[in-house]
Design a protein around this motif. Structure first.
Motif, PDB file in Angstrom:
ATOM      1  N   SER A  72       0.851  -1.194   0.000  1.00  0.00           N
ATOM      2  CA  SER A  72       0.000   0.000   0.000  1.00  0.00           C
ATOM      3  C   SER A  72       0.889   1.248   0.000  1.00  0.00           C
ATOM      4  O   SER A  72       2.083   1.180   0.297  1.00  0.00           O
ATOM      5  CB  SER A  72      -0.897   0.021   1.242  1.00  0.00           C
ATOM      6  OG  SER A  72      -0.124   0.301   2.398  1.00  0.00           O
ATOM      7  N   LYS A  74       0.769   3.637   2.141  1.00  0.00           N
ATOM      8  CA  LYS A  74       1.231   3.850   3.517  1.00  0.00           C
ATOM      9  C   LYS A  74       2.423   2.961   3.844  1.00  0.00           C
ATOM     10  O   LYS A  74       3.374   3.400   4.501  1.00  0.00           O
ATOM     11  CB  LYS A  74       0.102   3.588   4.513  1.00  0.00           C
ATOM     12  CG  LYS A  74      -0.942   4.666   4.551  1.00  0.00           C
ATOM     13  CD  LYS A  74      -2.000   4.363   5.595  1.00  0.00           C
ATOM     14  CE  LYS A  74      -3.042   5.462   5.623  1.00  0.00           C
ATOM     15  NZ  LYS A  74      -4.078   5.210   6.627  1.00  0.00           N
ATOM     16  N   GLU A  75       2.396   1.727   3.401  1.00  0.00           N
ATOM     17  CA  GLU A  75       3.523   0.811   3.652  1.00  0.00           C
ATOM     18  C   GLU A  75       4.784   1.285   2.933  1.00  0.00           C
ATOM     19  O   GLU A  75       5.881   1.242   3.490  1.00  0.00           O
ATOM     20  CB  GLU A  75       3.167  -0.608   3.198  1.00  0.00           C
ATOM     21  CG  GLU A  75       2.108  -1.275   4.038  1.00  0.00           C
ATOM     22  CD  GLU A  75       1.579  -2.568   3.431  1.00  0.00           C
ATOM     23  OE1 GLU A  75       1.195  -3.452   4.218  1.00  0.00           O
ATOM     24  OE2 GLU A  75       1.535  -2.692   2.184  1.00  0.00           O
ATOM     25  N   ALA A  77       5.495   4.381   2.067  1.00  0.00           N
ATOM     26  CA  ALA A  77       5.954   5.589   2.767  1.00  0.00           C
ATOM     27  C   ALA A  77       6.738   5.206   4.022  1.00  0.00           C
ATOM     28  O   ALA A  77       7.821   5.741   4.278  1.00  0.00           O
ATOM     29  CB  ALA A  77       4.772   6.484   3.122  1.00  0.00           C
ATOM     30  N   ARG A  78       6.191   4.286   4.789  1.00  0.00           N
ATOM     31  CA  ARG A  78       6.860   3.840   6.012  1.00  0.00           C
ATOM     32  C   ARG A  78       8.228   3.235   5.697  1.00  0.00           C
ATOM     33  O   ARG A  78       9.242   3.591   6.294  1.00  0.00           O
ATOM     34  CB  ARG A  78       5.985   2.815   6.747  1.00  0.00           C
ATOM     35  CG  ARG A  78       6.588   2.315   8.054  1.00  0.00           C
ATOM     36  CD  ARG A  78       5.952   1.036   8.541  1.00  0.00           C
ATOM     37  NE  ARG A  78       6.227  -0.030   7.567  1.00  0.00           N
ATOM     38  CZ  ARG A  78       5.316  -0.901   7.130  1.00  0.00           C
ATOM     39  NH1 ARG A  78       4.086  -0.858   7.563  1.00  0.00           N
ATOM     40  NH2 ARG A  78       5.647  -1.816   6.249  1.00  0.00           N
ATOM     41  N   SER A  83       6.808  10.778   3.305  1.00  0.00           N
ATOM     42  CA  SER A  83       5.386  10.978   3.552  1.00  0.00           C
ATOM     43  C   SER A  83       4.529  10.234   2.523  1.00  0.00           C
ATOM     44  O   SER A  83       4.980   9.922   1.410  1.00  0.00           O
ATOM     45  CB  SER A  83       5.042  12.469   3.504  1.00  0.00           C
ATOM     46  OG  SER A  83       5.105  12.943   2.177  1.00  0.00           O
ATOM     47  N   VAL A  84       3.295   9.992   2.921  1.00  0.00           N
ATOM     48  CA  VAL A  84       2.322   9.370   2.025  1.00  0.00           C
ATOM     49  C   VAL A  84       2.120  10.260   0.793  1.00  0.00           C
ATOM     50  O   VAL A  84       2.008   9.766  -0.330  1.00  0.00           O
ATOM     51  CB  VAL A  84       0.983   9.128   2.768  1.00  0.00           C
ATOM     52  CG1 VAL A  84      -0.128   8.748   1.807  1.00  0.00           C
ATOM     53  CG2 VAL A  84       1.166   8.055   3.835  1.00  0.00           C
TER      54      VAL A  84
END
Length: 126
Positions: A72, A74-75, A77-78, A83-84
């Motif tokens: 995803s 978010k994944e 970005a992490r 950032s997203v």
């Protein structure tokens, strides 16, 4: 949902114009000039150019590779420590292009409403 023919045509126009901005003084081309020409923001131009294969970066390459593995936004970005929003702008369009010159009826209605509320606000605050 794949990118519509209208969106594909619009993206081709943006990419062609961007290529026309390349010269000896600016061999990479001008995202700013392209954004001004089409009255869209720089991030949208950049995302279109990524989608059309006109530009790339290490973040784009990593984000695409990770997205293709099923991660995803978010994944990604992490894992990349960014950032997203940065990941979102680094990825190509997967379906529709927002804020095109030929918006859907709903998008036109939303734009009209926003313009109306902005006018009302300025009339009230004078």
């Amino acid at each position: 949902m794949p990118i519509s023919p209208k969106d594909k045509e619009f993206m081709e126009q943006v990419a062609a114009y961007f290529r026309s901005t390349k010269n000896s003084l600016d061999p990479k081309g001008s995202i700013n000039e392209t954004a001004g020409k089409f009255k869209i923001n720089r991030n949208k131009v950049r995302k279109i150019l990524i989608t059309m294969g006109e530009i790339q970066s290490p973040i784009t390459d990593d984000s695409i590779r990770m997205r293709n593995k099923g991660m995803s936004i978010k994944e990604i970005a992490r894992d990349l420590g960014i950032s997203v929003a940065t990941v979102s702008t680094a990825l190509p369009y997967e379906d529709k292009v927002d804020n095109t010159l030929d918006p859907t009826e709903h998008a036109s209605d939303v734009r009209e409403y926003r313009a109306y509320t902005l006018c009302v606000y300025y009339e009230e605050t004078g």
